[in-house]
Design an enzyme around this catalytic site. Sequence first.
Site, PDB file in Angstrom:
ATOM      1  N   HIS A  83       4.751  -4.314   2.288  1.00  0.00           N
ATOM      2  CA  HIS A  83       3.768  -3.343   1.813  1.00  0.00           C
ATOM      3  C   HIS A  83       2.875  -3.975   0.756  1.00  0.00           C
ATOM      4  O   HIS A  83       3.291  -4.846  -0.011  1.00  0.00           O
ATOM      5  CB  HIS A  83       4.422  -2.053   1.303  1.00  0.00           C
ATOM      6  CG  HIS A  83       5.163  -2.165   0.002  1.00  0.00           C
ATOM      7  ND1 HIS A  83       4.547  -1.976  -1.219  1.00  0.00           N
ATOM      8  CD2 HIS A  83       6.467  -2.404  -0.274  1.00  0.00           C
ATOM      9  CE1 HIS A  83       5.446  -2.087  -2.187  1.00  0.00           C
ATOM     10  NE2 HIS A  83       6.612  -2.348  -1.643  1.00  0.00           N
ATOM     11  N   ASP A  85       0.615  -1.921  -1.256  1.00  0.00           N
ATOM     12  CA  ASP A  85       0.310  -1.028  -2.371  1.00  0.00           C
ATOM     13  C   ASP A  85       1.287  -1.296  -3.514  1.00  0.00           C
ATOM     14  O   ASP A  85       2.390  -1.828  -3.316  1.00  0.00           O
ATOM     15  CB  ASP A  85       0.364   0.433  -1.949  1.00  0.00           C
ATOM     16  CG  ASP A  85       1.726   0.840  -1.392  1.00  0.00           C
ATOM     17  OD1 ASP A  85       2.289   0.085  -0.570  1.00  0.00           O
ATOM     18  OD2 ASP A  85       2.236   1.915  -1.779  1.00  0.00           O
ATOM     19  N   ASP A 116       7.149  -6.831  -6.223  1.00  0.00           N
ATOM     20  CA  ASP A 116       7.166  -5.648  -5.371  1.00  0.00           C
ATOM     21  C   ASP A 116       5.755  -5.316  -4.900  1.00  0.00           C
ATOM     22  O   ASP A 116       5.040  -4.613  -5.576  1.00  0.00           O
ATOM     23  CB  ASP A 116       7.764  -4.480  -6.153  1.00  0.00           C
ATOM     24  CG  ASP A 116       7.880  -3.207  -5.352  1.00  0.00           C
ATOM     25  OD1 ASP A 116       7.950  -3.282  -4.114  1.00  0.00           O
ATOM     26  OD2 ASP A 116       7.897  -2.128  -5.969  1.00  0.00           O
ATOM     27  N   GLU A 150       3.668   2.706   0.641  1.00  0.00           N
ATOM     28  CA  GLU A 150       5.117   2.639   0.429  1.00  0.00           C
ATOM     29  C   GLU A 150       5.528   3.277  -0.884  1.00  0.00           C
ATOM     30  O   GLU A 150       6.610   3.864  -0.986  1.00  0.00           O
ATOM     31  CB  GLU A 150       5.575   1.171   0.478  1.00  0.00           C
ATOM     32  CG  GLU A 150       7.079   0.989   0.621  1.00  0.00           C
ATOM     33  CD  GLU A 150       7.808   0.896  -0.713  1.00  0.00           C
ATOM     34  OE1 GLU A 150       9.058   0.875  -0.698  1.00  0.00           O
ATOM     35  OE2 GLU A 150       7.151   0.840  -1.777  1.00  0.00           O
ATOM     36  N   GLU A 151       4.695   3.157  -1.904  1.00  0.00           N
ATOM     37  CA  GLU A 151       5.076   3.658  -3.218  1.00  0.00           C
ATOM     38  C   GLU A 151       4.945   5.178  -3.330  1.00  0.00           C
ATOM     39  O   GLU A 151       5.316   5.755  -4.352  1.00  0.00           O
ATOM     40  CB  GLU A 151       4.224   2.994  -4.307  1.00  0.00           C
ATOM     41  CG  GLU A 151       4.381   1.473  -4.402  1.00  0.00           C
ATOM     42  CD  GLU A 151       5.759   1.025  -4.844  1.00  0.00           C
ATOM     43  OE1 GLU A 151       6.620   1.888  -5.108  1.00  0.00           O
ATOM     44  OE2 GLU A 151       5.983  -0.194  -4.921  1.00  0.00           O
ATOM     45  N   ASP A 174      11.913  -6.808   0.545  1.00  0.00           N
ATOM     46  CA  ASP A 174      11.514  -5.870  -0.510  1.00  0.00           C
ATOM     47  C   ASP A 174      12.715  -5.334  -1.260  1.00  0.00           C
ATOM     48  O   ASP A 174      12.731  -4.181  -1.688  1.00  0.00           O
ATOM     49  CB  ASP A 174      10.715  -4.721   0.117  1.00  0.00           C
ATOM     50  CG  ASP A 174      10.030  -3.835  -0.920  1.00  0.00           C
ATOM     51  OD1 ASP A 174       9.805  -4.299  -2.043  1.00  0.00           O
ATOM     52  OD2 ASP A 174       9.725  -2.676  -0.582  1.00  0.00           O
ATOM     53  N   HIS A 416       7.916  -2.431 -11.147  1.00  0.00           N
ATOM     54  CA  HIS A 416       7.547  -1.136 -11.720  1.00  0.00           C
ATOM     55  C   HIS A 416       7.520  -1.150 -13.247  1.00  0.00           C
ATOM     56  O   HIS A 416       7.367  -0.098 -13.865  1.00  0.00           O
ATOM     57  CB  HIS A 416       8.492  -0.019 -11.247  1.00  0.00           C
ATOM     58  CG  HIS A 416       8.393   0.274  -9.784  1.00  0.00           C
ATOM     59  ND1 HIS A 416       8.832   1.449  -9.220  1.00  0.00           N
ATOM     60  CD2 HIS A 416       7.897  -0.448  -8.749  1.00  0.00           C
ATOM     61  CE1 HIS A 416       8.613   1.434  -7.919  1.00  0.00           C
ATOM     62  NE2 HIS A 416       8.046   0.266  -7.614  1.00  0.00           N
TER      63      HIS A 416
END
Length: 444
Positions: A83, A85, A116, A150-151, A174, A416
Amino acid sequence: MKIDITNQVKDEFLTSLKTLISYPSVLNEGENGTPFGQAIQDVLEKTLEICRGLGFTTYLDPKGYYGYAEIGQGAELLAVLCHLDVVPSGDETDWQTPPFEATIKDGWIFGRGVQDDKGPSMAALYAVKALLDSGVTFKKRVRFIFGTDEETLWRCMGRYNELEETATLGFAPDSSFPLTYAEKGLLQVKLHGPGSDQLELEAGAAFNVVPGKASYQGELLDQVVAGLQAASFDYEQSDHQVTVLGLPKHAKDAAECVNAIVRLATVLQPLQAHPALAFIAEAVGEDATGGRLFGDISDEPSGRLSFNIAGLTLNSDKSEIRIDIRIPVLADKDQLVAKLAEIAGRYQLNYQEFDYLAPLYVPKDSELVSTLMAIYQEKTGDTSPAMSSGGATFARTMPNCVAFGALFPGAEQTEHQANERASLDDLYRAMDIYAETIYRLAGE
């Protein structure tokens, strides 16, 4: 066959990764007619351009939900589920380097997405480049599927699965090594309730982030500060605002974190009673396993439930609590929902399901898990067992897919968080593992 990860491959990998990091691919739904934002659309198109330069054929969904790059031939399809995003950067004053400008320092690369998932995705992609440079051909088709949502709600993979071919087998780069064979169910909910003429609060970002800050402005400022001091909660104060400080991390690790919203609600509720604050402070508290609500919910394959108060909106019109729950693979989701809705109702809060992803489970003795574990152990000498996780990866969107790397055991997990970073040596090690993996699964 010996596969070399050459300096040229590493240099090209870094160039591409730096390029992808430069796109602030955070959800901005509907911007310029795109599904998830112009930056996400741009990074998707750029990624496919990079893939074409490596010899892949590519496809871009006409609506911009996903794209894929494919190489090889054969009836079977090996999927690498990626992913592009990322979560928001948060308060950029907390960053030592610009979040959307990749910075290399002391063997580390900094930037939003390096862990990520742009860094691992490019490591897997350039693993194929290393195979091609070594003269490998493919008896299966290898398809890199690039998601863009995805997020948040995974609408990208929802559309992909409606329209496209299901993989024979695959992996998502991931998560963590050695391998994740079970992922908890992911339930995201909103609790809606009454507003307040006395309070106005807005805290939290994405569902899957434990909030690290929650601020209050108002007439109760001095009393809130006194309450924080009495509770020994960390905070920052200016003339007109106090900000409670937590410890942010991914929601799957909520039990290891400090939730700033919970702490603010705990201090504020006795001073200005409100049902939303009372629910957070009394029914949930700082037990991020949901123990106050549900008791001990756990199982052998995947461990304990996690419960993250991810966001809070409180104004004159409404209150809204946003919650991220990671449910053990053998737990009964319907029973948990019924219990949560019943308790929320006692606090004048109405339950709304926002999103749900069913759990992932691929048996440890399956051919896929056995093969990937053997490769990892041969490459590292690490005999750690396959794992379960509270994380949600795209691996659960297709049968016979698992999460495989790219974070090594003992490595610092910074996804994150401010100052997200990855060890370059670890990314190159992951690339080597992915090269061997793709060769054994699809090469000849």
